[in-house]
Design an enzyme around this catalytic site. Structure first.
Site, mmCIF file in Angstrom:
data_model
loop_
_atom_site.group_PDB
_atom_site.id
_atom_site.type_symbol
_atom_site.label_atom_id
_atom_site.label_comp_id
_atom_site.label_asym_id
_atom_site.label_seq_id
_atom_site.Cartn_x
_atom_site.Cartn_y
_atom_site.Cartn_z
ATOM 1 C CB SER A 47 -20.331 -71.654 -81.943
ATOM 2 O OG SER A 47 -21.642 -71.039 -81.253
ATOM 3 C CG LEU A 49 -15.058 -74.395 -74.702
ATOM 4 C CD1 LEU A 49 -13.748 -74.208 -74.897
ATOM 5 C CD2 LEU A 49 -14.567 -74.711 -73.264
ATOM 6 C CB SER A 180 -18.146 -71.488 -65.093
ATOM 7 O OG SER A 180 -17.841 -70.421 -64.820
ATOM 8 C CE1 TYR A 193 -22.682 -69.722 -67.377
ATOM 9 C CE2 TYR A 193 -20.994 -68.734 -65.276
ATOM 10 C CZ TYR A 193 -21.274 -68.982 -67.305
ATOM 11 O OH TYR A 193 -19.975 -70.073 -67.140
#
Length: 311
Positions: A47, A49, A180, A193
């Site tokens: 799913s 990216l 990220s 995260y």
């Protein structure tokens, strides 16, 4: 005098134009480096990216090994790729799949063996699988912090280290990790995260330096928000699912554009790629050049939110 100056300047102008043309040709050659027939492993390929990367690399003629936790969803991706018209005359390959949970350390070594059995080698490893988090540190149990680290940090480095010896032996391969923008700057209520992505950045920066002698490039891709289900599937302070589509996520990058950027980074053998708008890009420099101001801005943001924000 004007003729002398003009005549003297002309060779320099022509030389400059020539150098510019050569540079453009060189860039185009780097952009055109083929992944046709290359063995590309993608984690989190069912799913988001990961799925878009599968589409892009499949269309480019790569031999794919798609990894994820759900066998049925991976097989659905394989079927979609097989039915998808490519518009190209190059040979296409039916993807292989390897099912395992990246967060379970005891499964990674076995998965690496299965991956190598598919084609006997790995040319490009794309560490894409990950999970997000929304929560107040004061309310977050340490087990939630550990779970996020297992998926976002320990899982990718375990798979990388399991496959790395085969690359070193061949002196060939390419390691990619999808990090990220939060691996470079920390945002309130994203502690687990952001910490996992900071750790990923540091680890793969170290790895890049250590394996350069083996001609193995390492690429860290740091996107901003992407239009995926990452925020929907994020965990909260008590480990439950966040279940909210953040506004920033809904209006973020098209995952197809990010996937094409990943392909370009592989072709160019880029080291560090930031895919973000002006504000996050400025924030990265601000954190380095004027940290006191950056900290004030983040503290102000935290005071306004007080709790995980639906952005």
């Amino acid at each position: 005098m004007e003729r002398v100056v003009g005549g003297g300047a002309l060779p320099f102008i022509l030389t400059g134009v020539g150098v510019l043309l050569l540079y453009r040709i060189f860039v185009r050659l780097r952009q055109g480096a083929s992944v046709q027939g290359a063995v590309v492993v993608i984690t989190g390929a069912s799913s988001g990216l990961g799925k878009e990367c599968a589409r892009v690399f499949h269309a480019a003629g790569a031999r794919l090994v798609l990894c994820g936790r759900d066998a049925a969803r991976l097989q659905q991706v394989v079927q979609e790729l097989a039915a998808r018209p490519t518009g190209s005359q190059q040979q296409m390959f039916t993807p292989s799949t390897v099912v395992f949970d990246l967060a379970k350390a005891d499964m990674v070594d076995r998965a690496a063996e299965e991956i190598l059995k598919c084609y006997g080698q790995v040319d490009v490893l794309i560490n894409n699988a990950g999970i997000s988090y929304r929560g107040n540190i004061l309310d977050t149990h340490i087990s939630v912090q550990r779970d996020v680290m297992e998926t976002n940090y320990f899982g990718p480095i375990a798979l990388t280290q399991a496959l790395l010896p085969s690359m070193v032996q061949r002196r060939s391969g390419h390691i990619v990790v999808i990090s990220s923008i939060q691996g470079k700057i920390a945002i309130p209520y994203r502690s687990a995260y952001a910490a996992s992505k900071h750790a990923i950045q540091a680890y793969f920066d170290c790895l890049r330096a250590e394996v350069e002698c083996f001609r193995i490039p390492v690429t860290v891709v740091s996107p901003g928000y992407i239009q995926t289900n990452l925020s929907l599937n994020a965990v909260t302070a008590d480990g439950s699912t966040y279940g909210v589509m953040d506004k920033s996520t809904a209006t973020g990058w098209d995952p197809r554009d990010v996937a094409h950027a990943v392909l370009k980074a592989v072709r160019r053998r880029s080291k560090d790629v930031v895919l973000a708008g002006p504000l996050p890009s400025v924030a990265i420099y601000l954190r380095t050049l004027w940290p006191a101001l950056f900290f004030k801005i983040m503290a102000s943001r935290a005071r306004k939110e007080r709790k995980p924000k639906t952005e």
